[in-house]
Design a protein around this motif. Structure first.
Motif, PDB file in Angstrom:
ATOM      1  N   ARG A 179     -56.717  11.679 -39.893  1.00 14.35           N
ATOM      2  CA  ARG A 179     -56.295  11.018 -38.665  1.00 14.35           C
ATOM      3  C   ARG A 179     -56.213  11.916 -37.448  1.00 14.35           C
ATOM      4  NH1 ARG A 179     -50.467   9.608 -41.234  1.00 14.35           N
ATOM      5  NH2 ARG A 179     -49.534   9.351 -39.195  1.00 14.35           N
ATOM      6  N   GLY A 204     -49.089  24.673 -33.700  1.00 16.74           N
ATOM      7  CA  GLY A 204     -50.015  25.648 -34.274  1.00 16.74           C
ATOM      8  C   GLY A 204     -51.460  25.180 -34.245  1.00 16.74           C
ATOM      9  N   ALA A 259     -47.925  23.739 -37.411  1.00 18.45           N
ATOM     10  CA  ALA A 259     -47.500  24.479 -38.608  1.00 18.45           C
ATOM     11  C   ALA A 259     -46.946  23.472 -39.600  1.00 18.45           C
ATOM     12  CB  ALA A 259     -46.430  25.483 -38.210  1.00 18.45           C
ATOM     13  N   ASP A 260     -46.875  23.864 -40.869  1.00 19.71           N
ATOM     14  CA  ASP A 260     -46.373  22.942 -41.885  1.00 19.71           C
ATOM     15  C   ASP A 260     -44.845  22.987 -41.876  1.00 19.71           C
ATOM     16  OD1 ASP A 260     -45.796  21.417 -44.068  1.00 19.71           O
ATOM     17  OD2 ASP A 260     -47.381  22.279 -45.324  1.00 19.71           O
ATOM     18  N   ILE A 261     -44.241  21.921 -41.365  1.00 22.55           N
ATOM     19  CA  ILE A 261     -42.779  21.896 -41.209  1.00 22.55           C
ATOM     20  C   ILE A 261     -42.084  22.078 -42.566  1.00 22.55           C
ATOM     21  CG2 ILE A 261     -40.838  20.422 -40.496  1.00 22.55           C
ATOM     22  CD1 ILE A 261     -42.726  19.242 -38.362  1.00 22.55           C
ATOM     23  N   GLU A 279     -43.089  22.290 -29.973  1.00 18.30           N
ATOM     24  CA  GLU A 279     -42.138  23.093 -30.764  1.00 18.30           C
ATOM     25  C   GLU A 279     -40.696  22.941 -30.293  1.00 18.30           C
ATOM     26  OE1 GLU A 279     -45.130  24.080 -29.838  1.00 18.30           O
ATOM     27  OE2 GLU A 279     -46.105  25.233 -31.428  1.00 18.30           O
ATOM     28  N   ALA A 292     -52.142  19.179 -36.707  1.00 26.35           N
ATOM     29  CA  ALA A 292     -50.987  18.753 -35.895  1.00 26.35           C
ATOM     30  C   ALA A 292     -49.852  19.767 -35.916  1.00 26.35           C
ATOM     31  CB  ALA A 292     -50.485  17.394 -36.357  1.00 26.35           C
ATOM     32  N   LYS A 315     -38.038   4.589 -45.211  1.00 25.47           N
ATOM     33  CA  LYS A 315     -38.452   4.496 -46.620  1.00 25.47           C
ATOM     34  C   LYS A 315     -37.341   3.804 -47.419  1.00 25.47           C
ATOM     35  CE  LYS A 315     -41.680   8.288 -46.541  1.00 25.47           C
ATOM     36  NZ  LYS A 315     -41.620   8.887 -45.228  1.00 25.47           N
ATOM     37  N   GLU A 323     -52.678  25.997 -30.972  1.00 22.87           N
ATOM     38  CA  GLU A 323     -52.806  27.454 -30.874  1.00 22.87           C
ATOM     39  C   GLU A 323     -54.094  27.923 -31.552  1.00 22.87           C
ATOM     40  OE1 GLU A 323     -48.777  27.934 -32.406  1.00 22.87           O
ATOM     41  OE2 GLU A 323     -48.269  29.097 -30.624  1.00 22.87           O
ATOM     42  N   ARG A 371     -37.994   9.947 -40.347  1.00 22.85           N
ATOM     43  CA  ARG A 371     -39.102   9.459 -41.180  1.00 22.85           C
ATOM     44  C   ARG A 371     -38.588   8.901 -42.503  1.00 22.85           C
ATOM     45  NH1 ARG A 371     -40.331  12.196 -37.292  1.00 22.85           N
ATOM     46  NH2 ARG A 371     -42.277  11.825 -36.187  1.00 22.85           N
ATOM     47  N   PRO A 401     -43.523  27.910 -29.186  1.00 22.82           N
ATOM     48  CA  PRO A 401     -44.770  28.171 -29.900  1.00 22.82           C
ATOM     49  C   PRO A 401     -44.709  29.588 -30.486  1.00 22.82           C
ATOM     50  CG  PRO A 401     -45.210  27.194 -27.763  1.00 22.82           C
ATOM     51  CD  PRO A 401     -43.743  27.518 -27.792  1.00 22.82           C
ATOM     52  N   GLY A 402     -45.203  29.744 -31.710  1.00 21.56           N
ATOM     53  CA  GLY A 402     -45.032  31.039 -32.372  1.00 21.56           C
ATOM     54  C   GLY A 402     -46.335  31.708 -32.733  1.00 21.56           C
ATOM     55  N   LEU A 431     -38.403  20.809 -32.064  1.00 19.55           N
ATOM     56  CA  LEU A 431     -37.876  21.295 -33.346  1.00 19.55           C
ATOM     57  C   LEU A 431     -36.985  22.519 -33.112  1.00 19.55           C
ATOM     58  CD1 LEU A 431     -41.223  21.114 -35.377  1.00 19.55           C
ATOM     59  CD2 LEU A 431     -39.349  19.471 -35.458  1.00 19.55           C
ATOM     60  N   PRO A 477     -50.936  14.609 -44.693  1.00 20.29           N
ATOM     61  CA  PRO A 477     -51.299  13.545 -43.758  1.00 20.29           C
ATOM     62  C   PRO A 477     -51.814  14.006 -42.390  1.00 20.29           C
ATOM     63  CG  PRO A 477     -48.894  13.782 -43.894  1.00 20.29           C
ATOM     64  CD  PRO A 477     -49.473  14.775 -44.859  1.00 20.29           C
ATOM     65  N   VAL A 478     -51.429  15.234 -41.943  1.00 20.93           N
ATOM     66  CA  VAL A 478     -51.781  15.577 -40.557  1.00 20.93           C
ATOM     67  C   VAL A 478     -52.450  16.953 -40.435  1.00 20.93           C
ATOM     68  CG1 VAL A 478     -50.001  14.074 -39.541  1.00 20.93           C
ATOM     69  CG2 VAL A 478     -49.418  16.441 -40.079  1.00 20.93           C
TER      70      VAL A 478
HETATM   71  N1  3HC Z   1     -45.865  19.468 -41.077  1.00 20.03           N
HETATM   72  C1  3HC Z   1     -45.715  18.766 -42.215  1.00 20.03           C
HETATM   73  N2  3HC Z   1     -45.708  17.424 -42.268  1.00 20.03           N
HETATM   74  C2  3HC Z   1     -45.857  16.774 -41.099  1.00 20.03           C
HETATM   75  C3  3HC Z   1     -46.037  17.443 -39.888  1.00 20.03           C
HETATM   76  C4  3HC Z   1     -46.040  18.858 -39.899  1.00 20.03           C
HETATM   77  N3  3HC Z   1     -46.210  19.577 -38.784  1.00 20.03           N
HETATM   78  N4  3HC Z   1     -46.156  16.526 -38.921  1.00 20.03           N
HETATM   79  C5  3HC Z   1     -46.070  15.327 -39.507  1.00 20.03           C
HETATM   80  N5  3HC Z   1     -45.889  15.479 -40.818  1.00 20.03           N
HETATM   81  C6  3HC Z   1     -45.769  14.402 -41.828  1.00 20.03           C
HETATM   82  C7  3HC Z   1     -44.547  13.534 -41.570  1.00 20.03           C
HETATM   83  O1  3HC Z   1     -43.391  14.099 -42.131  1.00 20.03           O
HETATM   84  C8  3HC Z   1     -44.967  12.246 -42.224  1.00 20.03           C
HETATM   85  O2  3HC Z   1     -44.755  12.406 -43.594  1.00 20.03           O
HETATM   86  P1  3HC Z   1     -44.394  11.135 -44.522  1.00 20.03           P
HETATM   87  O3  3HC Z   1     -45.577  10.228 -44.435  1.00 20.03           O
HETATM   88  O4  3HC Z   1     -44.142  11.739 -45.854  1.00 20.03           O
HETATM   89  O5  3HC Z   1     -43.157  10.521 -43.897  1.00 20.03           O
HETATM   90  C9  3HC Z   1     -46.469  12.192 -41.976  1.00 20.03           C
HETATM   91  O6  3HC Z   1     -46.860  13.533 -41.634  1.00 20.03           O
HETATM   92  C10 3HC Z   1     -46.872  11.296 -40.840  1.00 20.03           C
HETATM   93  O7  3HC Z   1     -46.079  11.611 -39.717  1.00 20.03           O
HETATM   94  P2  3HC Z   1     -45.561  10.460 -38.749  1.00 20.03           P
HETATM   95  O8  3HC Z   1     -44.913   9.390 -39.534  1.00 20.03           O
HETATM   96  O9  3HC Z   1     -44.759  11.141 -37.703  1.00 20.03           O
HETATM   97  O10 3HC Z   1     -46.934   9.893 -38.195  1.00 20.03           O
HETATM   98  P3  3HC Z   1     -47.350   9.529 -36.708  1.00 20.03           P
HETATM   99  O11 3HC Z   1     -48.759   9.126 -36.779  1.00 20.03           O
HETATM  100  O12 3HC Z   1     -46.353   8.610 -36.114  1.00 20.03           O
HETATM  101  O13 3HC Z   1     -47.255  10.903 -35.892  1.00 20.03           O
HETATM  102  C11 3HC Z   1     -47.630  13.207 -35.388  1.00 20.03           C
HETATM  103  C12 3HC Z   1     -48.103  11.976 -36.190  1.00 20.03           C
HETATM  104  C13 3HC Z   1     -47.813  12.960 -33.883  1.00 20.03           C
HETATM  105  C14 3HC Z   1     -48.458  14.378 -35.805  1.00 20.03           C
HETATM  106  C15 3HC Z   1     -46.115  13.441 -35.684  1.00 20.03           C
HETATM  107  O14 3HC Z   1     -45.918  13.456 -37.077  1.00 20.03           O
HETATM  108  C16 3HC Z   1     -45.567  14.704 -35.129  1.00 20.03           C
HETATM  109  O15 3HC Z   1     -45.221  14.776 -33.977  1.00 20.03           O
HETATM  110  N6  3HC Z   1     -45.477  15.740 -35.987  1.00 20.03           N
HETATM  111  C17 3HC Z   1     -44.852  16.979 -35.618  1.00 20.03           C
HETATM  112  C18 3HC Z   1     -45.847  17.860 -34.927  1.00 20.03           C
HETATM  113  C19 3HC Z   1     -45.222  19.176 -34.566  1.00 20.03           C
HETATM  114  O16 3HC Z   1     -44.057  19.272 -34.243  1.00 20.03           O
HETATM  115  N7  3HC Z   1     -46.028  20.239 -34.616  1.00 20.03           N
HETATM  116  C20 3HC Z   1     -45.533  21.535 -34.311  1.00 20.03           C
HETATM  117  C21 3HC Z   1     -44.962  22.156 -35.548  1.00 20.03           C
HETATM  118  S1  3HC Z   1     -44.171  23.682 -35.199  1.00 20.03           S
HETATM  119  C22 3HC Z   1     -45.448  24.767 -35.008  1.00 20.03           C
HETATM  120  O17 3HC Z   1     -46.603  24.389 -35.026  1.00 20.03           O
HETATM  121  C23 3HC Z   1     -45.048  26.193 -34.866  1.00 20.03           C
HETATM  122  C24 3HC Z   1     -46.177  27.054 -34.434  1.00 20.03           C
HETATM  123  O18 3HC Z   1     -46.148  27.216 -33.041  1.00 20.03           O
HETATM  124  C25 3HC Z   1     -46.077  28.412 -35.067  1.00 20.03           C
END
Ligand code: 3HC
Length: 687
Positions: free
Chosen positions: A62, A107, A68-70, A130, A66, A286, A110, A282, A137-138, A133, A27-28
């Motif tokens: 969309r 990410g 890294a893949d959580i 980050e 957004a 459901k 980044e 999230r 940032p990594g 969570l 999705p993102v």
């Molecule tokens: N990885 C995997 N899935 C993700 C994701 C991610 N980073 N971010 C969102 N999703 C999934 C959600 O789990 C959700 O899944 P679902 O439909 O199965 O429930 C779907 O995407 C939609 O998410 P939201 O319901 O939250 O949708 P919104 O439109 O309200 O928000 C968003 C979108 C602003 C992108 C929000 O999801 C968000 O804040 N996501 C987290 C972003 C984040 O924390 N990114 C940093 C990750 S850590 C990182 O990048 C480490 C790096 O520095 C190495």
């Protein structure tokens, strides 16, 4: 050129002499292993293609990437690691342009920072969330961002985890171009890329080669302010120490340090809890409801007190029409005034303009005639907790509302089945339990009575989403999920008071553990008379000789809390609380009278016992089928009761403790108190 497998999340194409890498991973567009690998492959292929003069990274769907893949965080990291991907992008010998829209986070940001140019649509947001969570940032975020926007701004962004409008950076060179919101981003990005190719000076703008802009005057101030704001969370403090240490390091060494700390945090309990909370929130929305929701546009609210006006404010600010009903014109005027005051707070804080508020208020109708509810798709009763009054209101709803209208009560404790019994079609009756202040608190308990229809419940869940609330579906019992557990928690605090713990000691132990407020201070704030009356609608359990006896003592002395300047604490004219030794003395006398032995407590024991009480009641809720998922309980506690997010919630804590420890702690408490208070319960409900 295309990549061989058309099912891959990343595709490559060319337009004129521009190579385009498109990420399409719903999705993102998170940076899964295959996305990372294919980004590198795309860069390398285009680099080797003489016809390509510049490369665009863009996304479908969309948002730009957004993060890294959580979903991958639970397992060992897979190659290629994100730092290697971003470094490879920056090392590319052709200009690479990131084309941003939606929310470019973590990410994803980044990746964008490693590109030589960033362009964005004006509505786009960026951020390094980050810390939310439990991470930093990594993949170079702590290194490249301060090289562009300075250490001060980078620290603000990294430690707050907030999203920022790209327009906030119009005076820095973070973005080479910000396009109008209505522009065609893909076209505008291609034009930008072509204009670069036409330039004779092809030197690449590599952020990693710049020096860090150190604009911090006092590190000690930064360190103490972040420590205070982070309230027990580790990651923001780690981010500060990394940025400070990086001032003397080149990009490579800085990134190595960042990675080391990122990987350590990824294994931490705090990060596990915060990642769990992200997923649990999230999951909560459901459900297996098998009906379409009704599209609610107009909502009726009966009762313009604190709760009703808060609910009305929440609906108005999410674009609903609201009809507010009160008993008489004076009460209506008061209700309207409360709504206006709620909005005025937003103007003060700069969140809304007066013009926006006037727009919202133009959707408010006030009336003393129930007939005004006849067009509403949803009506919510929000008057004081009295069954007879609520029944009268529901009879009125039954007469005036259209047949499809959903009838909701905001009761905190009362039996919704009994309320539903007075209307001709009880399938349209549900509970919508908002938390005070309803225009601010994110939690909504949607309560399923015996006959509630799936459509009525699905509608409440959909409405909650529009209100930007987190909704949890629960069943009917005294206090539903949240307040039933809160009563159990409060009961244990009362017991500890009788066993010798002191008022301030209990609250300090709970806040030091991480709770937003002490349980006794909350009682003083919400009014000890309110709690007393809520409990008195149900007989005290006979086996529990100390059941809320200190609270009863306070009530009988007229010490209702803040509103009488005296409760568990005493309050000066400015509302500042201080300890009242008389209270501890009176409680201790009461305890002796009831036959309690007094002892000394230590803070850990207090916090542990209060949390165990929550866990015990949470397990009962699961056993009784009031709540379907343990994680829903955690969501309720994180958003309704100030449970520390970095501890995941009471049921998350239970799992951290493990089955054996939990069983042994319960057994000790059973011996200390009784099996009625700490019932035997099947722990396989959560293990
Ligand atoms: N990885 C995997 N899935 C993700 C994701 C991610 N980073 N971010 C969102 N999703 C999934 C959600 O789990 C959700 O899944 P679902 O439909 O199965 O429930 C779907 O995407 C939609 O998410 P939201 O319901 O939250 O949708 P919104 O439109 O309200 O928000 C968003 C979108 C602003 C992108 C929000 O999801 C968000 O804040 N996501 C987290 C972003 C984040 O924390 N990114 C940093 C990750 S850590 C990182 O990048 C480490 C790096 O520095 C190495």
């Amino acid at each position: 050129m295309t990549n061989s497998n058309s099912n891959t999340p990343v595709t490559y194409s060319t337009e004129n002499n521009i190579g385009i890498i498109t990420v399409d991973y719903a999705p993102v567009n998170a940076l899964s292993q295959s996305v990372r690998q294919e980004l590198i492959d795309g860069i390398e292929q285009f680099e080797n293609d003489d016809a390509v003069k510049a490369i665009v990274i863009r996304c479908k769907g969309r948002t730009f990437i957004a993060g890294a893949d959580i979903k991958e965080f639970g397992a060992a990291p897979l190659e290629p690691h994100l730092p290697d991907v971003v470094n490879r992008i920056e090392a590319c010998n052709k200009p690479v342009i990131a084309s941003l829209f939606g929310t470019t986070l973590g990410g994803g940001f980044e990746v964008a920072l490693a590109c030589h140019y960033r362009v964005a649509i004006a509505s786009a947001k960026v951020g390094l969330p980050e810390v939310n969570l439990g991470l930093i940032p990594g993949a170079g975020g702590t290194q490249r961002l301060p090289r562009v926007v300075g250490v001060k701004k980078a620290l603000e962004m990294i430690t707050s985890g907030k999203h920022y409008s790209v327009k906030d950076f119009s005076t820095s060179d973070l973005f080479a171009s910000i396009f109008d919101t209505n522009a065609d981003l893909d076209q505008a990005t291609l034009q930008f890329a072509e204009s670069l190719v036409e330039k004779t000076d092809q030197s690449l703008s590599k952020v990693g080669e710049r020096a860090i802009k150190n604009d911090i005057d006092s590190w000690s101030e930064v360190i103490s302010s972040v420590k205070k704001k982070s309230k027990g969370k580790e990651a923001p403090n780690v981010a500060v120490s990394i940025l400070k240490a990086s001032l003397d390091l080149d990009l490579k060494k800085g990134m190595a340090l960042e990675r080391e700390e990122f990987l350590k945090l990824k294994e931490s309990e705090q990060s596990a809890a915060l990642r769990f909370a992200f997923g649990a929130e999230r999951l909560a929305s459901k459900t297996d409801l098998k009906a379409e929701y009704i599209d609610v546009k107009s909502v009726g609210i009966t009762g313009g007190g604190t709760m009703g006006s808060g609910i009305a404010t929440a609906f108005l600010s999410s674009g609903f029409k609201v009809v507010l009903i009160e008993q008489n014109d004076d009460a209506l005027a008061l209700g309207k005034n409360r709504i206006e005051k709620n909005f005025a707070g937003n103007v003060k804080r700069g969140r809304l303009s007066q013009e926006q508020i006037d727009g919202y208020l133009s959707s408010l109708t006030t009336s003393i005639d129930y007939q005004s509810l006849s067009d509403c798709e949803l009506v919510i009763e929000a008057v004081f907790e009295n069954m007879d009054v609520k029944k009268v209101i529901f009879k009125q709803f039954d007469q005036v509302c259209k047949a499809s209208c959903i009838l909701a009560t905001n009761t905190s404790y009362l039996d919704i089945n009994e309320i539903a019994s007075v209307v001709s079609d009880p399938s349209r009756v549900i509970g919508m339990h908002f938390f005070s202040p309803a225009n601010i608190m994110k939690l909504l308990e949607v309560i399923q009575a015996d006959k509630s229809s799936d459509q009525a419940l699905a509608t409440a869940m959909a409405v909650a989403k529009k209100l930007k609330k987190i909704s949890v579906l629960v069943g009917v019992c005294f206090g539903f999920a949240g307040n039933r557990m809160y009563t159990r928690y409060g009961r244990e605090v009362q017991q500890m008071l009788l066993e010798g713990a002191k008022v301030a000691q209990i609250d300090n132990a709970l806040t030091s553990w991480g709770m937003a407020m002490g349980q006794l201070a909350v009682g003083d704030m919400s009014g000890l008379d309110i709690g007393y009356h809520a409990r008195s609608s149900k007989p005290a359990p006979e086996y529990d000789k100390g059941y809320f006896k200190p609270a009863e003592l306070m009530y009988k002395l007229g010490r209702y809390g803040r509103k009488t300047s005296k409760g568990y604490y005493q309050y000066d004219e400015n509302g500042k609380a201080s300890n009242d030794p008389l209270v501890d003395q009176l409680i201790s006398e009461k305890a002796k009278e009831l036959g309690f032995e007094q002892k000394e407590f230590d803070d850990d024991e207090i916090a542990q016992r209060a949390i165990l009480a929550l866990i015990s009641e949470g397990l009962q809720l699961l056993k009784d089928g009031i709540v379907k998922r343990a994680s829903d309980i955690d969501v309720i506690w994180l958003h309704g009761y100030g449970f520390p997010r970095h501890k995941g919630g009471p049921m998350f804590q239970a799992k951290q403790m493990g089955k054996d420890e939990l069983e042994s702690e319960f057994e000790k408490l059973r011996k200390l108190e009784s099996v009625e208070i700490w019932p035997e319960i099947d722990l396989s409900l959560i293990f």
